[in-house]
Design a protein around this motif. Structure first.
Motif, PDB file in Angstrom:
ATOM      1  N   GLU A   1       0.295   6.715  -7.045  1.00  0.00           N
ATOM      2  CA  GLU A   1      -1.077   7.153  -7.249  1.00  0.00           C
ATOM      3  C   GLU A   1      -1.258   8.067  -8.460  1.00  0.00           C
ATOM      4  O   GLU A   1      -2.210   7.867  -9.242  1.00  0.00           O
ATOM      5  CB  GLU A   1      -1.605   7.841  -5.990  1.00  0.00           C
TER       6      GLU A   1
ATOM      7  N   ARG B   1       1.836   1.938  -3.460  1.00  0.00           N
ATOM      8  CA  ARG B   1       0.671   2.394  -4.217  1.00  0.00           C
ATOM      9  C   ARG B   1       0.453   3.888  -4.039  1.00  0.00           C
ATOM     10  O   ARG B   1       0.100   4.598  -4.982  1.00  0.00           O
ATOM     11  CB  ARG B   1      -0.569   1.611  -3.767  1.00  0.00           C
ATOM     12  N   ASP B   2       0.683   4.373  -2.817  1.00  0.00           N
ATOM     13  CA  ASP B   2       0.524   5.804  -2.572  1.00  0.00           C
ATOM     14  C   ASP B   2       1.499   6.617  -3.420  1.00  0.00           C
ATOM     15  O   ASP B   2       1.140   7.679  -3.947  1.00  0.00           O
ATOM     16  CB  ASP B   2       0.745   6.106  -1.089  1.00  0.00           C
TER      17      ASP B   2
ATOM     18  N   SER C   1     -10.139   3.754  -0.934  1.00  0.00           N
ATOM     19  CA  SER C   1     -11.042   3.884   0.209  1.00  0.00           C
ATOM     20  C   SER C   1     -11.967   2.668   0.235  1.00  0.00           C
ATOM     21  O   SER C   1     -11.916   1.808  -0.656  1.00  0.00           O
ATOM     22  CB  SER C   1     -11.857   5.168   0.089  1.00  0.00           C
TER      23      SER C   1
ATOM     24  N   PRO D   1       0.799  -1.230   0.000  1.00  0.00           N
ATOM     25  CA  PRO D   1       0.000   0.000   0.000  1.00  0.00           C
ATOM     26  C   PRO D   1       0.830   1.278   0.000  1.00  0.00           C
ATOM     27  O   PRO D   1       0.428   2.282  -0.585  1.00  0.00           O
ATOM     28  CB  PRO D   1      -0.833  -0.133   1.288  1.00  0.00           C
ATOM     29  N   ALA D   2       1.990   1.273   0.674  1.00  0.00           N
ATOM     30  CA  ALA D   2       2.823   2.482   0.690  1.00  0.00           C
ATOM     31  C   ALA D   2       3.337   2.808  -0.703  1.00  0.00           C
ATOM     32  O   ALA D   2       3.388   3.986  -1.105  1.00  0.00           O
ATOM     33  CB  ALA D   2       3.983   2.297   1.669  1.00  0.00           C
TER      34      ALA D   2
ATOM     35  N   GLN E   1     -12.496  11.570  -2.694  1.00  0.00           N
ATOM     36  CA  GLN E   1     -11.049  11.787  -2.739  1.00  0.00           C
ATOM     37  C   GLN E   1     -10.724  13.270  -2.842  1.00  0.00           C
ATOM     38  O   GLN E   1      -9.779  13.756  -2.238  1.00  0.00           O
ATOM     39  CB  GLN E   1     -10.462  11.032  -3.946  1.00  0.00           C
TER      40      GLN E   1
END
Length: 518
Positions: free
Chosen positions: A287, A283-284, A334, A280-281, A417
């Motif tokens: 983004e 992915r950030d 989300s 996930p990090a 978002q």
């Protein structure tokens, strides 16, 4: 990676009998493929065998889905090797639900194919379909990235064999394009696995998501970028999407439907699993790239469908547009975004399969593949025209059909978002819906509404083909309509499954690595 500490969960080596429902679908599919290969000279018996195997797999996966819904993710590690060293299979609600949808799609295609292929054809079709289902199911249920690579290879072998079945020059041309790009994507995937193992010393997904935050962020982000490239190619995301409309229209319609319903969705699921759950990090950090790719895929794909005259090539562009919707959920992770992406994968597996099956019925009725040589089919087959129109509306996301609900969730996530990325994705989702509706309406008008071109006739369809082809397609369309009208069950699954994707604590606990030092 630190000290490995044994826990009671890891020391336990016996597996409850009820837990075998996790791997039974894979065992049944592989054994069924082997048996179908041996029985290929007896076509009718081979068909019955394949049907029984898929029905048994569906029963196992319904049991698995209910078990996971009630008790949380379920895991098995093979060969008495303790995780993360052994090959783990893990089922959460997303993986189990997608595996069930894949089996339902396969069952419908098997029934449809009997009318398309005719009686007594002794080839390897049923064996390769079951092998493809094994690869798809394994991809959805694996808990190890290298095992995911293995199941990708199984899918690639089976899908390549299905694509060339019949040996027509057009099929061989499409298979070369399909095979080259997918082999290239597999090479990138393998490269990412080698780098990831060298960095973390593990490829178990639960172990990676625990160890990745402790590693070099730049190195992990680079690996995530390579995974995005590899899975983006397999999912046919822009700009790596040209292979799909160039290849999916070449085999018989039943095979096209199976490939469209399953293969790109596995790539989209792999993106969702690897970037949202495992890394996930990273992915950030990616983004902005994800937002740009999602928006471009959403906007460009339906434009390709509008410009295309070949019916199945046009539907191929609609398949690509759906991948943009899934990418929008990956870009906005989300609860609404992940729920929308997951529900869209489920919807697309059913709807894209049904669209290709209807296209096969249209081609069989008109004797043509180009919409410029079709027309006047509404008067000859009103039910077929209604079926096609319903599926187009579902694809565009028109309420109350199934495609509306994931689009609504993704739109809510994009607006929530905020900022330029949320506005861009929300606008792209709305424009995609309008363009998809235009493209589908154009196809419907050319095929059904306008008069048939000079000399064109509607060919009679054998009674057996009506029952197998139209009946199977209508049943799948009815399931899509019912799921859109009564989506409460799907939303209950999403309410439990989406939080497990964003916070995979229960996933790690099921594997047996909770509390173990990374």
């Amino acid at each position: 990676m630190g000290t490995f500490v044994l826990t009671d969960a890891l020391i336990q080596t016996t597996t409850a009998v009820a837990d075998w429902v996790l791997v039974l679908p894979l065992i049944l599919a592989l054994l069924g493929a082997a048996a179908a290969l041996m029985l290929r000279k007896t076509a009718n018996l081979c068909f019955l065998l394949a049907m029984l195997v898929v029905v048994a797999i569906i029963a196992c996966e319904i049991t698995l889905l209910l078990r996971v819904f009630e008790s949380g993710p379920l895991s098995m590690t093979m060969g008495k090797w303790l995780p993360p060293f052994g090959i783990s299979f893990v089922a959460d609600l997303f993986g189990a639900g997608f595996a069930l949808a894949a089996s339902v799609v396969t069952l419908v295609v098997l029934v449809y194919a009997e009318g398309e292929r005719g009686q007594g054809v002794d080839d390897n079709f049923h064996a390769m379909v079951l092998l493809l289902l094994a690869g798809v199911t394994g991809s959805f249920l694996t808990g190890d990235l290298f095992n995911l690579y293995v199941w990708f290879e199984v899918m690639l072998i089976a899908s390549f064999g299905l694509m060339v079945l019949g040996g027509r020059p057009l099929q061989l041309d499409g298979a070369v394009k399909y095979g080259f790009l997918n082999f290239l994507a597999t090479a990138f995937f393998l490269l990412a696995l080698g780098l990831l193992y060298g960095l973390l010393g593990t490829l178990n997904m639960a172990d990676i998501l625990r160890g990745a935050p402790l590693a070099n962020p730049a190195a992990i982000a680079t690996i995530a970028g390579i995974l995005l490239l590899a899975f983006g190619m397999k999912a046919a995301a822009f700009p790596l999407n040209a292979w799909l409309p160039a290849s999916y229209h070449t085999p018989p319609a039943a095979i096209s439907a199976l490939l469209a319903g399953l293969l790109t969705k596995v790539g989209a699921y792999a993106l969702l699993r690897s970037l949202v759950v495992v890394l996930p990090a990273s992915r950030d950090l990616l983004e902005p790239v994800l937002v740009a790719i999602a928006a471009a895929t959403l906007l460009i794909a339906p434009l390709g469908a509008i410009a295309e005259t070949n019916l199945r090539r046009a539907i191929g562009f609609l398949v690509i547009g759906g991948i943009g919707s899934v990418l929008a959920g990956v870009a906005v992770p989300s609860l609404e975004g992940v729920s929308g992406a997951g529900l869209y994968v489920f919807h697309a597996m059913l709807t894209m399969t049904a669209l290709y099956l209807v296209a096969g019925l249209i081609e069989r009725a008109t004797g043509a593949t180009d919409t410029r040589h079709m027309g006047g089919l509404y008067a000859a087959s009103a039910p077929l025209s209604i079926l096609f129109l319903v599926l187009i509306l579902a694809t565009a996301g028109v309420p109350p059909f199934l495609g509306f609900w994931p689009k609504l969730l993704l739109l809510q996530a994009s607006l929530g978002q905020g900022g330029w990325s949320g506005g861009l994705l929300a606008g792209a989702l709305l424009i995609n819906a309008v363009l998809t509706l235009i493209a589908g309406s154009r196809l419907w008008a050319h095929v059904f509404w306008r008069p048939a071109p000079g000399g064109a006739t509607v060919l009679p369809m054998a009674r057996g083909a009506v029952w197998t082809g139209f009946g199977a397609t209508a049943a799948l369309a009815a399931l899509i309509v019912a799921a859109g009208l009564w989506p409460n069950g799907l939303f209950e699954i999403l309410a439990v499954g989406a939080p497990d994707m964003i916070d995979p604590a229960r996933y790690v606990e099921a594997v047996g690595l909770a509390g173990v030092a990374p």
